[in-house]
Design an enzyme around this catalytic site. Structure first.
Site, short mmCIF file in Angstrom:
data_model
loop_
_atom_site.label_atom_id
_atom_site.label_comp_id
_atom_site.label_asym_id
_atom_site.label_seq_id
_atom_site.Cartn_x
_atom_site.Cartn_y
_atom_site.Cartn_z
N CYS A 1 41.02 66.22 39.57
CA CYS A 1 39.63 65.81 39.90
C CYS A 1 39.38 65.82 41.40
O CYS A 1 38.25 65.96 41.85
CB CYS A 1 39.34 64.40 39.41
SG CYS A 1 39.69 64.08 37.70
N HIS B 1 35.94 64.38 30.76
CA HIS B 1 35.83 65.71 31.37
C HIS B 1 36.98 66.55 30.81
O HIS B 1 38.08 66.03 30.59
CB HIS B 1 36.02 65.65 32.89
CG HIS B 1 34.81 65.28 33.68
ND1 HIS B 1 34.86 64.44 34.78
CD2 HIS B 1 33.51 65.67 33.57
CE1 HIS B 1 33.65 64.31 35.29
NE2 HIS B 1 32.82 65.03 34.58
#
Ligand code: ARG
Length: 293
Positions: free
Chosen positions: A264, A168
């Protein structure tokens, strides 16, 4: 505390490594300590809560990765572009996040059903220009870029991610309030590195080495001059401090087993929409006061 900074988090009541969808999860299935995970999450929430208001969404038993609220969607102004996860293991989170967003007054938008998009895990606002950086190559589709640009009326710059450990964008790239960029150059292909170099002056780029990147130092939550992260070497801490950042180290070993850390575990709910692009207030104050950065 600045009440306009709103952060969404999800307590780890149901958190676990229950499957493997990224390299960090390998060998860690069912290896999390739930008590330690809860303590670490609370520590992060408490630290962030001193400078922002933390809101929470309830997790679900069958969605252990829902703690990673960065992946819920991308909020800009009153709109949220909902995520559509590449891995079926996480797709049940979509409806739960959509309900929370709708209940909290956001206009929920969805990209076409055949497109994968993993929200603020892959789509990060620059902090010194109205640009949305989109990481692609692992989870989100590059084809999301023009659709996001159209829907959010913002320039979108795609960056290809090439290392499966940095799957990511927020695992290897963090625009900091005030205009600096924390990033791990080796996570990007040559074209992406060129784009970054063209848009962010060298004096504002803080390159993170392999060891700090592996400790998820780039997976940082940036709120004003505050930076929250799992770990950082003395060298990196000194570099951040030299640029005026106050770094809060909050260890997140249990979440690292699932391939996630501080950033996150959070989602910014107050990202400015197109009409409200702000000047980075504290940085401008420093510059007007003649402070070297
Ligand atoms: N296990 C999760 C996954 O692989 C971790 C997500 C981390 N989130 C993030 N924004 N980087 O999807």
């Amino acid at each position: 505390m600045n009440p306009t900074n709103r952060i969404l988090m999800c307590a780890p009541d149901h958190f676990n490594v229950a499957y493997v969808i990224n390299p960090w999860m390998k060998g860690n299935v069912a290896c999390c300590d739930p008590v330690l995970a809860m303590r670490q999450w609370q520590e992060l929430a408490r630290a962030i809560g001193r400078v922002a208001s933390v809101e929470t969404v309830r997790g679900g038993e069958s969605v252990p990765d829902m703690v990673f609220t960065a992946n819920a969607g991308l909020v800009l102004g009153q709109k949220v572009v909902l995520s559509h996860f590449r891995h079926p293991e996480r797709q049940a989170e979509e409806a739960l996040f959509a309900d929370w967003f709708a209940l909290h007054g956001l206009e929920v938008e969805q990209l076409p059903g055949d497109m994968y998009f993993e929200g603020a895990g892959d789509a990060l606002l620059d902090r010194s220009a109205p640009v949305l950086w989109l990481g692609f190559g692992h989870r989100s589709d590059a084809a999301c870029a023009p659709l996001l640009a159209q829907s959010l009326q913002i320039e979108v710059q795609g960056l290809r991610l090439v290392n499966p450990h940095f799957y990511h964008l927020d695992t290897c790239f963090c625009p900091l309030d005030g205009g600096f960029l924390l990033y791990h150059p080796e996570a990007f292909d040559a074209a992406a590195r060129k784009i970054i170099a063209a848009r962010v002056p060298a004096s504002r780029r803080i390159a993170v080495d392999a060891a700090d990147a592996a400790a998820f130092a780039c997976n940082a939550v940036s709120i004003g001059r505050h930076v929250f992260l799992n770990a950082a070497s003395d060298k990196l801490l000194a570099a951040l401090q030299a640029h005026g950042y106050q770094v809060h180290v909050t260890p997140l070993s249990e979440f690292m087993k699932a391939g996630g850390a501080a950033k996150c575990l959070t989602l910014k709910l107050d990202e400015p929409g197109q009409s409200q692009w702000p000047a980075p207030a504290w940085e401008e104050a420093r510059e007007t006061a003649g402070t070297a950065v």
